[in-house]
Design an enzyme around this catalytic site. Structure first.
Site, mmCIF file in Angstrom:
data_model
loop_
_atom_site.group_PDB
_atom_site.id
_atom_site.type_symbol
_atom_site.label_atom_id
_atom_site.label_comp_id
_atom_site.label_asym_id
_atom_site.label_seq_id
_atom_site.Cartn_x
_atom_site.Cartn_y
_atom_site.Cartn_z
ATOM 1 C CG LEU A 47 -1.965 -1.113 1.238
ATOM 2 C CD1 LEU A 47 -2.620 -1.224 2.602
ATOM 3 C CD2 LEU A 47 -2.998 -0.828 0.162
ATOM 4 C CE1 TYR B 129 0.652 2.098 9.932
ATOM 5 C CE2 TYR B 129 1.986 3.591 11.246
ATOM 6 C CZ TYR B 129 1.561 2.307 10.955
ATOM 7 O OH TYR B 129 2.034 1.262 11.707
ATOM 8 C CD GLU C 86 5.804 -4.818 2.252
ATOM 9 O OE1 GLU C 86 6.222 -5.894 1.799
ATOM 10 O OE2 GLU C 86 6.525 -3.934 2.706
#
Length: 714
Positions: free
Chosen positions: A46, A50, A138
DNA sequence: CAGGGTTCTT
DNA sequence: AAGAACC
């Protein structure tokens, strides 16, 4: 890492090996069944995770340079901020200097990140159960079977092309027909990325390759929100491009240093170094593994992660040097950890306390820890009631461990404290007496189905329960459980399950009345209760510690319920019942992680008010707002495009209908997991040396969805 | 390392 | 119980 000798739980199905690209077939060692002629592995990573989560929670943050702050560091930041020079792991001061307009959001409370992280893993698992997590952002996925299925269904292999980039190939100059399986893998990756975006609002990169190492390395080739496929003929290219051995996943600092001592710094150095020499420094297996990694060879299977094996909570700080501070910090950490543990539903059997001491030399690292078993009566409290009093006892346990490491009569300086629950048992274990046969239920807990809206269906009341006794179904059951009986009850979602049975953490502000708060100031002057009482302390309570406890806790400890049941030695039986206990813990600062947007943002703030993730796009029916519990009995919901209707979106209904019934079935079961999927993992390999790995596989793979299948070993 | 987690190996 | 690795 080297998961050698583990079978590939898939042994059953033959590999319709297909063709072309063959790879170094390591038929070597291993009992591993047929080594997949060619796996297709995906790696998802990603983008600034956060920061993405915070931007979803507050869309206004999308347009400003955003940094996620943990203590004094910006752990990650959005791309707007990156364009302005902010980088990951940059000190807050430096970041502000570089970018004065930088908006900061505290990211020390990982709750939201953890929840989103699991939602993504669950989403991926709904397409294929072989998903392995690596950190919160991940995921590895083995889509080999999915690819082979499509390949069989889609004879028209022609007109096949790659989605996204292809490493080291300028563009569409690649003939997908030479690598049909990887090409299909790229399609699947694209579909999954689209699903993560439409269902969860997340963007990220994906890497498609023949093993985990390569998939991970290639996924970062094109950074924000793109995907890249690595063809076998480019393995040397990608490995050669790494700046040094340290860049090889699996080679950390220490290993890199040892390699450097051997004169090996580049990947090529390692590739060419004689294996025999390497074996002298590292063990045989490690040497081989290192060399293989350097060559881009990695046979390790994608091991379904499943429910976490431990839950921990920690905090670092500049300095803690008094027992009182330690006690308070531990209590704070334990309160939230116990709450999480409670939601998980499993019962921890082991508790561990870890500290990091400050010291000029050896500045960091070096953590020390002490662990001990958790008396089962305490463990039960964590899972059943609101665990408030379990915390009290755990704090006491923790302080004992603390004293095993630190001589509090001398000066000390800690910079971190961590509390951890491990050895998580899926209920049932209890053992009456001491010696119990824990070994017996390693499997026995019967299958838990019934997941349904497991525990916390109670939104508003759950925590701290204090009054309001709304017991979730499981909490009731939870208590009994005779020794060694294979209970048939069910446990809450056990872990795995949507392992994330999150619920909104409604953190009421009850904490405000925590007496401890006002007590602070006078804490040093007080003294009344303790003296008179000291002699009556329960056996394992350290008087010193006791003195530092808030009054009510002291009182509590003196109540009949504790006098003889403290951890440590006494075998005592928890006498009597509990004491009405109020006190909501949750230390002051901990709640509601107030988003703390530093100055500058008025505009931003307003929007934030809603604690809700202002949702993203449309939320497909399946994923309701309550995602914690999805996936239940009838898988109907919970999943992509839903069952009846089919397929994950990319399947042509027509083609599907023409398939043999059994094939359809298999496909369906793969998509909507619901059931243990076809082949029960149970070892169809009778002979397998069960135990060892089998157990692990069972435990893990099981979580695929809620209903975990648990098979008795054997 | 920073920070907060996790898992696996020694 | 400490190390190492990875995010």
């Amino acid at each position: 890492m080297d998961n050698s000798e583990d079978e590939m739980e898939e042994d059953e199905t033959e590999w319709h090996n297909s063709f072309v690209d063959s790879v170094p077939d390591p038929s070597l060692n291993k009992t591993s069944g047929p080594t997949p002629a060619h796996r297709v592995i995906l790696h998802f990573d990603l983008d600034c995770f956060y920061a993405q989560v915070e931007m979803i929670r507050n869309p206004a943050l999308r347009e400003v340079p955003l940094g996620i702050q943990q203590k004094y560091i910006i752990v990650t930041c959005n791309y707007v901020a990156r364009d302005l020079g902010v980088t990951k792991l940059m000190a807050v001061t430096a970041a502000k200097e570089k970018c004065p307009q930088l908006v900061l959001v505290k990211g020390e409370d990982l709750t939201h990140y953890r929840e989103m992280s699991y939602k993504l893993t669950e989403l991926l698992m709904s397409y294929c159960p072989l998903v392995e997590r690596l950190g919160f952002d991940e995921n590895f996925m083995d889509v080999t079977k999915m690819v082979d299925r499509r390949l069989a269904e889609t004879p028209e292999s022609d007109s096949l092309s790659f989605k996204g980039h292809v490493y080291n190939h300028c563009s569409a100059d690649v003939k997908a027909s030479d690598h049909p399986r990887l090409a299909l893998g790229s399609h699947i990756a694209a579909e999954l990325r689209e699903a993560m975006h439409s269902k969860l609002g997340l963007t990220g990169c994906a890497g498609i390759a023949t093993n985990k190492l390569l998939a991970k390395l290639v996924s970062g080739s094109f950074k924000p929100n793109q995907q890249t496929t690595l063809l076998p003929e480019n393995v040397d290219d990608i490995m050669g491009c790494l700046s040094g051995v340290r860049k090889v996943p699996g080679v950390g600092h220490q290993t890199a240093k040892r390699l450097q001592a051997l004169g090996l710094v580049s990947v090529k150095d390692l590739q060419l170094f004689p294996l025999s020499d390497l074996e002298k420094e590292f063990g045989g297996p490690s040497a081989q593994r290192l060399k293989n990694l350097a060559l881009g060879v990695d046979e390790s299977p994608v091991a379904p992660t499943g429910a976490p094996q431990s839950l921990s909570d920690e905090d670092s700080f500049k300095k803690i040097s008094s027992t009182k501070e330690v006690l308070e910090k531990i209590q704070e950490l334990l309160s939230s950890l116990a709450e999480r543990m409670h939601k998980d539903g499993r019962q921890p059997q082991t508790f561990r306390l870890t500290i990091r001491r400050y010291s000029a030399t050896n500045k960091w690292f070096s953590r020390e820890s002490r662990q001990c078993p958790i008396p089962n009566h305490i463990g039960q409290k964590i899972t059943s009631d609101s665990s408030d009093d379990a915390v009290v006892q755990l704090v006491s346990l923790a302080m004992k461990l603390f004293h095993k490491m630190v001589d509090s009569s001398a000066a000390f300086h800690l910079t971190l404290i961590n509390v951890c629950f491990s050895n998580l048992q899926t209920r049932g274990a209890a053992v009456s007496g001491k010696g119990s046969i824990t070994s017996f239920f390693t499997h026995s807990t019967s299958p838990k189905k019934t997941q349904i809206f497991s525990s916390q269906s109670q939104d508003a009341s759950s925590q701290s329960g204090n009054t309001d006794h709304r017991f979730s179904p499981h909490s009731v059951i939870t208590q009994l459980t005779p020794p060694q009986k294979t209970v048939t009850t069910e446990s809450p979602c056990s872990s795995g399950a949507s392992l994330y049975g999150f619920k909104r953490k409604q953190r009421p502000f009850v904490a405000a009345e925590d007496p401890r708060l006002q007590k602070e100031s006078r804490s040093t002057t007080r003294s009344e209760p303790e003296i008179t009482v000291t002699h009556r302390l329960p056996p394992n309570v350290d008087p010193e510690v006791f003195r530092l406890l808030p009054e009510e806790i002291q009182k509590e400890l003196l109540s009949p319920a504790y006098t003889n049941s403290l951890p440590g030695l006494s075998t005592s039986s928890p006498a009597v019942d509990d004491v009405p206990y109020v006190r909501k813990n949750k230390s002051p600062q901990s709640f509601s992680h107030s988003q703390n947007i530093k100055d500058t943002k008025e505009a931003v703030e307003k929007i934030d008010s809603s604690d809700r993730p202002t949702s993203v796009d449309k939320r497909p029916e399946g994923t309701s707002a309550f995602q914690g519990e999805m996936v239940m009995e009838e898988g109907s919901l919970s999943f992509p495009r839903s069952a009846d209707c089919e397929f994950p979106g990319n399947v042509d209904p027509k083609v599907f209908s023409e398939l043999p019934p059994d094939v359809q079935e298999e496909l369906m079961s793969g998509w909507k997991q619901q059931k243990p999927v076809l082949k029960t993992p149970s070892s169809r390999k009778p002979a397998r040396s069960l135990m060892t790995k089998d157990r692990k596989a069972a435990g893990k793979g099981s979580q695929a969805n809620n209903l975990l299948k648990y098979f008795k070993p054997s």
